[in-house]
Design a protein around this motif. Structure first.
Motif, short mmCIF file in Angstrom:
data_model
loop_
_atom_site.label_atom_id
_atom_site.label_comp_id
_atom_site.label_asym_id
_atom_site.label_seq_id
_atom_site.Cartn_x
_atom_site.Cartn_y
_atom_site.Cartn_z
N PRO A 1 0.80 -1.22 0.00
CA PRO A 1 0.00 0.00 0.00
C PRO A 1 0.83 1.27 0.00
O PRO A 1 0.36 2.33 -0.43
CB PRO A 1 -0.83 -0.13 1.28
N ALA A 2 2.05 1.20 0.48
CA ALA A 2 2.90 2.40 0.49
C ALA A 2 3.21 2.90 -0.92
O ALA A 2 3.60 4.05 -1.10
CB ALA A 2 4.20 2.11 1.23
N LEU A 3 3.03 2.04 -1.93
CA LEU A 3 3.32 2.42 -3.31
C LEU A 3 2.11 3.01 -4.02
O LEU A 3 2.21 3.41 -5.18
CB LEU A 3 3.82 1.20 -4.09
N VAL A 4 0.95 3.06 -3.36
CA VAL A 4 -0.25 3.63 -3.96
C VAL A 4 -0.10 5.15 -3.98
O VAL A 4 0.09 5.77 -2.93
CB VAL A 4 -1.51 3.21 -3.18
N PRO A 5 -0.20 5.81 -5.16
CA PRO A 5 0.02 7.27 -5.22
C PRO A 5 -1.08 8.05 -4.52
O PRO A 5 -0.80 9.09 -3.91
CB PRO A 5 0.03 7.57 -6.72
N ALA A 6 -2.32 7.60 -4.58
CA ALA A 6 -3.44 8.36 -4.02
C ALA A 6 -3.54 8.12 -2.52
O ALA A 6 -3.26 7.02 -2.03
CB ALA A 6 -4.74 7.95 -4.71
N SER A 7 -3.98 9.16 -1.81
CA SER A 7 -4.14 9.03 -0.37
C SER A 7 -5.53 9.40 0.12
O SER A 7 -5.85 9.20 1.29
CB SER A 7 -3.11 9.90 0.36
N THR A 8 -6.36 9.94 -0.77
CA THR A 8 -7.73 10.28 -0.37
C THR A 8 -8.60 10.48 -1.60
O THR A 8 -8.10 10.86 -2.67
CB THR A 8 -7.76 11.56 0.49
N VAL A 9 -9.89 10.21 -1.46
CA VAL A 9 -10.87 10.48 -2.52
C VAL A 9 -11.31 11.93 -2.37
O VAL A 9 -11.64 12.39 -1.28
CB VAL A 9 -12.07 9.53 -2.40
N THR A 10 -11.32 12.66 -3.49
CA THR A 10 -11.55 14.11 -3.43
C THR A 10 -12.89 14.53 -4.01
O THR A 10 -13.18 15.73 -4.05
CB THR A 10 -10.43 14.84 -4.18
N GLY A 11 -13.71 13.61 -4.47
CA GLY A 11 -14.99 14.01 -5.06
C GLY A 11 -15.92 12.83 -5.22
O GLY A 11 -15.59 11.68 -4.89
N ALA A 12 -17.11 13.11 -5.75
CA ALA A 12 -18.13 12.08 -5.94
C ALA A 12 -17.77 11.21 -7.15
O ALA A 12 -17.19 11.70 -8.12
CB ALA A 12 -19.49 12.73 -6.15
N PRO A 13 -18.09 9.93 -7.11
CA PRO A 13 -17.83 9.06 -8.26
C PRO A 13 -18.73 9.41 -9.44
O PRO A 13 -19.85 9.90 -9.26
CB PRO A 13 -18.14 7.66 -7.72
N LEU A 14 -18.23 9.17 -10.63
CA LEU A 14 -18.95 9.51 -11.86
C LEU A 14 -19.17 8.24 -12.68
O LEU A 14 -18.22 7.50 -12.94
CB LEU A 14 -18.17 10.53 -12.68
N PRO A 15 -20.40 7.97 -13.13
CA PRO A 15 -20.64 6.79 -13.97
C PRO A 15 -20.18 7.04 -15.40
O PRO A 15 -20.03 8.19 -15.84
CB PRO A 15 -22.16 6.61 -13.89
N THR A 16 -19.97 5.98 -16.13
CA THR A 16 -19.68 6.04 -17.55
C THR A 16 -20.75 5.25 -18.29
O THR A 16 -21.45 4.43 -17.69
CB THR A 16 -18.28 5.46 -17.87
N PRO A 17 -20.90 5.47 -19.61
CA PRO A 17 -21.92 4.73 -20.35
C PRO A 17 -21.73 3.22 -20.21
O PRO A 17 -20.63 2.70 -20.38
CB PRO A 17 -21.72 5.19 -21.79
N ALA A 18 -22.81 2.52 -19.88
CA ALA A 18 -22.74 1.07 -19.66
C ALA A 18 -22.66 0.34 -20.99
O ALA A 18 -23.34 0.70 -21.95
CB ALA A 18 -23.96 0.60 -18.87
N VAL A 19 -21.82 -0.68 -21.04
CA VAL A 19 -21.71 -1.52 -22.22
C VAL A 19 -22.33 -2.89 -21.99
O VAL A 19 -22.53 -3.66 -22.93
CB VAL A 19 -20.23 -1.69 -22.64
N SER A 20 -22.62 -3.23 -20.73
CA SER A 20 -23.22 -4.51 -20.38
C SER A 20 -23.83 -4.38 -18.99
O SER A 20 -23.35 -3.61 -18.16
CB SER A 20 -22.17 -5.63 -20.40
#
Length: 238
Positions: A113-132
């Motif tokens: 986990p020390a190699l993970v660049p991100a340390s916090t979520v900064t906003g709401a998740p966004l959906p993308t067009p569904a393919v299935s």
């Protein structure tokens, strides 16, 4: 003699009675055997099917508002658990692994986990067009950029599980205030080259005399005009 015969006859009668009783009291095994059912008879007559005892596949999932919201919630929870580089590996894995698919569990179980660049979520998740209806990709912003979370599910009623977490690569914008490159002149605007005279306009070469105008070569005296050769004295007669 008659007494012996009576004893023999009695013994014979007793033996016959015992034999008859044993034959009449034996259970009828054929009568006690249960009749086979129709399903058992069909199973014996038809060839075996390897998939006959497998459970039926779950019905196809429905791609509705509740399903999409569940995908957003799962992606945000997974990204929140993933972006914890300050945690010990065991604690980090305990928070993330319940949200992973079997494939992702194998892929991420050895992650530091020390190699993970991100340390916090900064906003709401966004959906993308569904393919299935079985797949969903959700974009989650973090302090290290946006991540794409791919989710999968097996069927209706099955939970969304994370299959892959990937940082989104964006094009690098040009630096503000950067000077444009020197513009190269278009071919029509290029300065003309030094005029090269056409073949017909070439200046005259140094005049070379025509063959008929060539100067006389050094005159070679004719044979008649040649001077006398040195005289060679004649040899005396013998």
């Amino acid at each position: 003699m008659s007494s012996s015969r009576r004893r023999f006859a009695g013994a014979a009668a007793l033996a016959a009675a015992l034999l008859l009783s044993s034959c009449g009291g034996a259970p009828d095994r054929a009568a006690s055997r249960p009749e086979p059912t129709a399903a058992a008879v069909a199973a014996e007559e038809e060839p075996g099917d390897a998939d006959a005892h497998l459970p039926a596949a779950p019905p196809s999932p429905t791609d509705d508002a509740d399903s999409q919201q569940a995908a957003l919630d799962t992606a945000e929870a997974a990204m929140t658990a993933f972006a914890q580089p300050h945690l010990a590996a065991a604690d980090w894995w305990a928070g993330l692994s319940p949200l992973l698919s079997p494939t992702a569990t194998t892929a991420y179980e050895a992650t530091d986990p020390a190699l993970v660049p991100a340390s916090t979520v900064t906003g709401a998740p966004l959906p993308t067009p569904a393919v299935s209806s079985y797949l969903s990709t959700v974009l989650v912003p973090t302090d290290a950029g946006e991540y794409a979370v791919l989710l999968v599910r097996e069927g209706a009623g099955a939970p969304w599980l994370v299959e892959r977490i990937t940082p989104v690569e964006s094009a690098t914008p040009s630096a503000p205030g950067a000077e444009p490159l020197d513009e190269a002149p278009a071919p029509s605007d290029a300065e003309p080259l030094d005029d090269v005279p056409a073949p017909g306009d070439a200046g005259p070469l140094d005049d070379a005399p025509a063959p008929g105008d060539a100067g006389p070569l050094d005159e070679v005296p004719a044979a008649d005009d040649a001077g006398p050769l040195d005289e060679v004295p004649a040899e005396p007669a013998p």
